[in-house]
Scaffold this active site. Structure first.
Site, short mmCIF file in Angstrom:
data_model
loop_
_atom_site.label_atom_id
_atom_site.label_comp_id
_atom_site.label_asym_id
_atom_site.label_seq_id
_atom_site.Cartn_x
_atom_site.Cartn_y
_atom_site.Cartn_z
N GLU A 203 0.85 -1.19 0.00
CA GLU A 203 0.00 0.00 0.00
C GLU A 203 0.89 1.24 0.00
O GLU A 203 1.78 1.39 0.85
CB GLU A 203 -0.87 0.00 1.26
CG GLU A 203 -2.04 0.95 1.12
CD GLU A 203 -2.83 1.10 2.42
OE1 GLU A 203 -3.53 2.11 2.56
OE2 GLU A 203 -2.73 0.20 3.26
N GLY B 160 1.29 6.13 -19.61
CA GLY B 160 0.64 7.02 -18.64
C GLY B 160 0.18 8.34 -19.24
O GLY B 160 -0.53 8.38 -20.24
N ASP C 242 8.79 6.15 -7.38
CA ASP C 242 7.43 6.66 -7.25
C ASP C 242 7.39 7.99 -7.98
O ASP C 242 8.28 8.83 -7.81
CB ASP C 242 7.00 6.83 -5.80
CG ASP C 242 5.49 6.97 -5.70
OD1 ASP C 242 4.78 5.99 -6.04
OD2 ASP C 242 4.99 8.04 -5.32
P1 ITT Z 1 4.65 0.88 -9.49
O1 ITT Z 1 4.03 1.56 -8.28
O2 ITT Z 1 4.47 -0.60 -9.48
O3 ITT Z 1 6.08 1.27 -9.69
P2 ITT Z 1 2.83 2.56 -10.99
O4 ITT Z 1 2.62 2.73 -12.47
O5 ITT Z 1 1.61 2.29 -10.14
O6 ITT Z 1 3.90 1.39 -10.81
P3 ITT Z 1 3.28 4.98 -9.44
O7 ITT Z 1 2.53 4.47 -8.26
O8 ITT Z 1 4.60 5.65 -9.20
O9 ITT Z 1 3.61 3.81 -10.48
O10 ITT Z 1 2.33 5.94 -10.25
C1 ITT Z 1 2.85 6.76 -11.23
C2 ITT Z 1 1.72 7.42 -11.99
O11 ITT Z 1 2.25 8.54 -12.71
C3 ITT Z 1 1.09 6.49 -13.02
O12 ITT Z 1 -0.25 6.86 -13.24
C4 ITT Z 1 1.94 6.78 -14.26
O13 ITT Z 1 1.24 6.52 -15.42
C5 ITT Z 1 2.27 8.25 -14.09
N1 ITT Z 1 3.62 8.49 -14.61
C6 ITT Z 1 4.79 8.31 -13.93
N2 ITT Z 1 5.85 8.50 -14.74
C7 ITT Z 1 5.33 8.78 -15.95
C8 ITT Z 1 5.91 9.01 -17.21
O14 ITT Z 1 7.22 8.97 -17.40
N3 ITT Z 1 5.08 9.26 -18.23
C9 ITT Z 1 3.76 9.28 -18.07
N4 ITT Z 1 3.13 9.03 -16.93
C10 ITT Z 1 3.90 8.77 -15.86
#
Ligand code: ITT
Length: 194
Positions: free
Chosen positions: A42, A151, A71
């Site tokens: 979490e 993302g 993160d």
């Molecule tokens: P993990 O926690 O398993 O690493 P996650 O994708 O859930 O994977 P985060 O909790 O750090 O990762 O959430 C990051 C959010 O921000 C997620 O919605 C991504 O799509 C966005 N994000 C992060 N880096 C990005 C990037 O380089 N380009 C576009 N969106 C990004």
């Protein structure tokens, strides 16, 4: 020198970007699955740095190998920094960009500034942690553009292009994660390099 480190993520794109930048170190970057960990803790920290450490710690405790976790998220000025640490939870899978464009539909061009932020936590072979971070400034576009990246990339504009219109190398050169990973690279090279 350490021979391997584990990337504590369930996001294959983060893993790819980390491998692209860290590969010259000669340290094998394993996915958490390859390392035998199946973690999805979490993420209840108040900051990117706290959440990165939560993810790294969970995998480190499971595999006892040097571990890295990222993160990251998008902070939009007109939304008082949202979605921020809630970027992943902002919308159902596949709907993040559309929801953001909708929330921003009445915001004028000069108020559409935003920044991608990334914190990376590294836990070493002794369980000690070290953190780095990176940031990339841009603005929120008016439509989704491009198919690279992941993302929020299709709505994050850097100059005339969206992040999803950049090649992997172009994105790494300017992105928040690229900046943080290059800091980590320097640290690992100084600490473990020949
Ligand atoms: P993990 O926690 O398993 O690493 P996650 O994708 O859930 O994977 P985060 O909790 O750090 O990762 O959430 C990051 C959010 O921000 C997620 O919605 C991504 O799509 C966005 N994000 C992060 N880096 C990005 C990037 O380089 N380009 C576009 N969106 C990004």
């Amino acid at each position: 020198m350490i021979k391997q480190l584990v990337m504590a993520t369930n996001n294959a794109n983060k893993l790819r970007e980390a491998r692209e930048i860290l590969s010259p170190l000669g340290i094998e970057v394993l996915s958490q699955r390859e390392a035998g960990a199946n973690c999805d803790p979490e993420e209840n920290g108040a900051t990117f740095a706290e959440n990165a450490l939560i993810k790294a710690r969970a995998v480190y405790e499971a595999v006892k190998l040097p571990t890295v976790a990222d993160d990251s998220g998008l902070c939009v000025a007109a939304l008082d920094g949202r979605p921020g640490v809630y970027s992943a939870r902002y919308a159902p899978e596949g709907q993040h960009c559309a929801k953001l464009l909708d929330e921003m539909k009445d915001v004028p061009t000069d108020k559409r500034g935003a920044a991608f932020v990334c914190s990376i936590a590294f836990i070493d072979e002794n369980g000690e942690n070290y953190g780095v971070s990176g940031r990339c400034s841009g603005s929120i576009g008016y439509e989704q553009r491009g198919t690279n990246g992941f993302g929020y990339d299709p709505v994050f504009m850097v100059g005339e292009k969206s992040m999803a219109e950049l090649t992997a190398d172009e994105k790494n050169a300017i992105s928040h994660r690229g900046a943080a990973l290059r800091e980590l690279y320097k640290y690992l090279k100084e600490r473990y390099g020949e």
